[in-house]
Design a protein around this motif. Structure first.
Motif, PDB file in Angstrom:
ATOM      1  N   ARG A 287       0.850  -1.188   0.000  1.00 34.59           N
ATOM      2  CA  ARG A 287       0.000   0.000   0.000  1.00 34.59           C
ATOM      3  C   ARG A 287       0.888   1.241   0.000  1.00 34.59           C
ATOM      4  O   ARG A 287       1.665   1.482   0.904  1.00 34.59           O
ATOM      5  N   HIS A 288       0.820   2.000  -1.099  1.00 33.55           N
ATOM      6  CA  HIS A 288       1.581   3.245  -1.276  1.00 33.55           C
ATOM      7  C   HIS A 288       3.090   2.992  -1.245  1.00 33.55           C
ATOM      8  O   HIS A 288       3.857   3.898  -0.906  1.00 33.55           O
ATOM      9  N   CYS A 289       3.525   1.791  -1.617  1.00 28.55           N
ATOM     10  CA  CYS A 289       4.952   1.458  -1.523  1.00 28.55           C
ATOM     11  C   CYS A 289       5.347   0.479  -2.625  1.00 28.55           C
ATOM     12  O   CYS A 289       5.069  -0.721  -2.522  1.00 28.55           O
ATOM     13  N   TYR A 290       5.998   0.990  -3.677  1.00 29.26           N
ATOM     14  CA  TYR A 290       6.514   0.129  -4.742  1.00 29.26           C
ATOM     15  C   TYR A 290       7.857  -0.461  -4.305  1.00 29.26           C
ATOM     16  O   TYR A 290       8.708   0.235  -3.737  1.00 29.26           O
ATOM     17  N   VAL A 291       8.060  -1.748  -4.590  1.00 25.65           N
ATOM     18  CA  VAL A 291       9.298  -2.435  -4.244  1.00 25.65           C
ATOM     19  C   VAL A 291      10.045  -2.776  -5.534  1.00 25.65           C
ATOM     20  O   VAL A 291       9.506  -3.485  -6.389  1.00 25.65           O
TER      21      VAL A 291
END
Length: 542
Positions: A287-291
Motif C-alpha cells: 500500500r503506497h509502496c513500490y518495491v
C-alpha cells in the motif's frame, strides 16, 4: 506414418537468453517452427522412448505449434509427451513437471513478457532435464544446426485433443494431457506456511493479484482464492487470452499501471502483485509502496528463514550482474556466498544444481529458488505473503526496516527500445573502445573508479562468458551498466542500469529520480545515447 520433409535453413534462428523469439508472422512461415524444433531434436542424444514436457503461456499460435511439436516428437522417437491441458503450462510449472516426472527435457512455447496476438510475438525455448533453460553450449549447437538443416521428421496425423485430461496415442508415442496447476500448487504448499497466510487473510488482510490475462490466472485463482481463502475477484484478469486482452504482459510500472494506481489509492489493498505472460516474473507493491525487483530479492533473502521451506537457511544468493548490489549486503550479513552472474536464468542453474545457491534474482522482475530451475512469479508473491504473515508488518514498514539495517540502493533501469541494430552495436563498440580511458575521469556522476566489460567464469565448470555488459563504477559505490537485451523480437533494446548506494546514516527517503539524476546525466556523457540512437529519453523506466 512418418514423413521426411525437405527444407532449407533460415538464417535468423539464433536463440537468445530465453530461446527463439520472433513475430508471429515469422513463425507462420512454412517450415519455420518445424525447422527450429527439428534442430533442437537433432542436438539431443539418447532420448529414444523418453518423456518430453510441452506447454506454453496460451498466446496466439500456442495451440498450433503444440500440434507440430507433438507430431515431430512422435516422429523423432520420444516415448511420451506430457502436455498441459489446453496447451497451458507456466514456465515455472513446466520446470517443476520436468523435474518431478523425470522427463528428458521440455519445450516451453512463450515469448515471456512480450505482447501476444497475430501481429505480436511468439517464442520456443528448450529446457533440459534439470528443468532449467538449455545452457549456452546447447543453444549454440541448436543455432549451428538451424544453419545446415535439410529435412525434418513429422508424423502425418490429425490434431491431438489437448483439452481433455487423459492419455492417447500418436504413432508409437503416448500423449498425456495433465492438469497444469495441481502439482505446482501442491509444491507451493510444501514451501510456505499456508495456514498462517490463511489466518492473515481471514483477519482482514487484503490483496490484489493481476494475472494480466496471461498464464498465471488459473494458478493464482487456485492458490490465492481457493487454497488461501482470498475473496473471489482477488485475482484480476484471470483468464489467459491469446492476445493477453491487448495487455502488454510485463509486470512493470508502465504496463501494470492499473495495479499501481490501485495500490496508490486512498483505499488501497494491503498488498498488490502481478505476474507476466509465462508466469516467471513478478511485481510487488505494498500500500503506497513500490518495491524494486532488486530490493525484493534482498528482502526475500533476508527473511526467507521465516518460510518453512527455507527455515534451515540459505546456501548462497545469486544475482545477475545488472541487478543492484542490495543482495550483496544481505549475503555478507548472513555469512553466505554471493554470486554475480550474466543475465539469463540458465546461469543460475549450475549453482542451484551444485547446492551453492538457494535464492536467485534478476532486476527484470525475476526471482526464484532451488525448488525449480526457472524464476517463479507466484513463488515470490507467496514468500512475500509468508513474510508479512510472520512479521505482522506491512510492506512499507518492512522496507524501512531493511534500509535502516542495510542502507539503500537507489536503482532504475532505462530501456531504449527498437533501436536500429547497427546503431546499438556501434554504441556498445564505442563504449568498449573507450574503457581504458574512463578510470580517473570525472563527469556528472563523480569520479570513475573502474570500468570493464563483464566476464563470468562459472565456478562449477569453469566455462567463461564474455561481453556481458559494460560496467562503469564510481568511487562512491555508484554504478552504471550498459547492455543490449536479448529478449526483444525487432531491432535492439539498450538497457541502462543506474544505481546509487546510500548507507544507513544517509538520506533513505529520497525520490528515486532525484537520487539518480547525476548518474542519469553521466550515462549520457559516457555513452552519447542521444547521438547514437536519436532518442532523447527512454522508452520505459522501471
Amino acid at each position: 506414418m512418418i514423413q521426411t520433409v525437405p527444407t532449407t535453413p533460415f538464417n535468423d534462428q539464433k536463440p537468445g537468453t530465453s530461446g527463439l523469439r520472433k513475430k508471429v508472422r515469422i513463425f507462420q512461415q512454412p517450415h519455420y517452427a518445424a525447422n527450429f524444433v527439428q534442430s533442437v531434436f537433432d542436438c539431443l542424444t539418447d532420448f529414444e522412448g523418453q518423456t518430453l514436457v510441452l506447454g506454453g503461456d496460451g498466446r496466439y499460435l500456442n495451440r498450433e505449434v503444440i500440434q507440430i511439436v507433438l507430431e515431430m516428437a512422435a516422429a523423432n522417437g520420444f516415448g511420451r509427451v506430457l502436455v498441459g491441458q489446453g496447451g497451458i503450462l507456466s514456465t515455472p510449472a513446466a520446470s517443476h513437471l520436468i523435474r518431478a516426472s523425470g522427463a528428458f527435457g521440455g519445450l516451453v512455447l512463450s515469448a515471456s513478457h512480450n505482447p501476444g496476438g497475430p501481429d505480436e510475438d511468439f517464442g520456443i525455448k528448450y529446457n533440459v532435464g534439470n528443468g532449467g533453460p538449455a545452457p549456452e553450449k546447447v543453444t549454440d549447437a541448436i543455432h549451428a544446426r538451424t544453419l545446415t538443416i535439410e529435412q525434418y521428421r513429422i508424423v502425418e496425423a490429425g490434431d491431438v485433443d489437448i483439452d481433455t485430461l487423459g492419455t492417447s496415442r500418436l504413432g508409437d508415442m503416448t500423449v498425456e494431457v495433465v492438469d497444469p496447476v495441481a502439482d505446482y500448487a501442491d509444491l507451493m504448499e510444501t514451501l510456505f506456511d499456508f495456514p498462517a497466510i490463511r489466518r492473515m487473510i481471514s483477519n482482514g488482510f487484503t490483496l490484489s493479484f493481476d494475472s494480466m490475462s496471461a498464464v498465471t490466472g488459473p494458478y493464482a485463482v487456485e492458490i490465492f482464492e481457493r487454497r488461501l481463502g482470498a475473496p473471489k475477484g482477488t485475482v484480476r484478469n484471470a483468464t489467459p487470452l491469446p492476445d493477453f486482452g491487448h495487455h502488454h504482459p510485463d509486470p512493470n510500472l508502465v504496463h501494470a499501471k492499473e495495479l499501481y494506481d490501485r495500490m496508490m489509492a486512498q483505499d488501497a489493498p494491503d498488498f498488490g502483485a502481478a505476474s507476466d505472460g509465462d508466469g516467471d516474473r513478478n511485481l510487488i507493491i505494498g500500500r503506497h509502496c513500490y518495491v524494486t525487483p532488486s530490493d525484493s530479492l534482498a528482502v526475500l533473502a533476508a527473511n526467507a528463514h521465516l518460510a518453512p521451506g527455507y527455515a534451515s537457511g540459505l546456501k548462497g544468493i545469486a544475482r545477475s550482474m545488472p541487478t543492484s548490489c542490495a543482495a550483496d549486503r544481505v549475503a555478507e550479513k548472513l555469512g553466505i556466498p554471493l554470486y554475480e552472474t550474466p543475465t539469463g536464468w540458465k546461469f543460475f542453474g549450475n549453482l542451484l544444481d551444485a547446492g551453492m545457491a538457494t535464492i536467485c534474482g534478476e532486476e527484470s522482475a525475476g526471482t526464484g529458488s532451488d525448488h525449480v530451475r526457472e524464476k517463479d512469479g507466484i513463488w515470490a508473491v507467496l514468500l512475500w505473503l509468508n513474510i508479512l504473515a510472520a512479521r505482522g508488518q506491512g510492506v512499507a514498514a518492512i522496507m524501512a526496516d531493511h534500509w535502516a539495517s542495510y542502507g539503500r540502493n537507489y536503482y532504475a533501469r532505462h530501456d531504449y527500445e527498437a533501436i536500429a541494430t547497427d546503431r546499438a552495436d556501434a554504441l556498445m563498440a564505442a563504449l568498449r573502445d573507450n574503457l581504458p580511458r574512463l578510470p580517473g575521469s570525472v563527469n556528472s556522476g563523480g569520479t570513475i573508479r573502474s570500468a570493464d566489460d563483464f566476464a563470468y567464469t562459472d565456478p562449477t565448470d569453469q566455462s567463461v562468458s564474455r561481453n556481458q555488459g559494460v560496467r562503469v563504477m564510481f568511487q562512491d559505490g555508484s554504478r552504471i551498466v550498459f547492455r543490449l537485451s536479448g529478449t526483444g523480437t525487432e531491432g535492439a533494446t539498450l538497457r541502462v542500469y543506474i544505481e546509487r548506494y546510500v548507507d544507513q546514516g544517509g538520506d533513505l527517503g529520497m525520490d528515486t529520480g532525484e537520487a539518480l539524476a547525476p548518474l542519469i546525466a553521466a550515462a549520457q556523457e559516457v555513452a552519447d545515447i542521444v547521438g547514437f540512437t536519436g532518442m532523447d529519453r527512454p522508452s520505459v523506466i522501471t
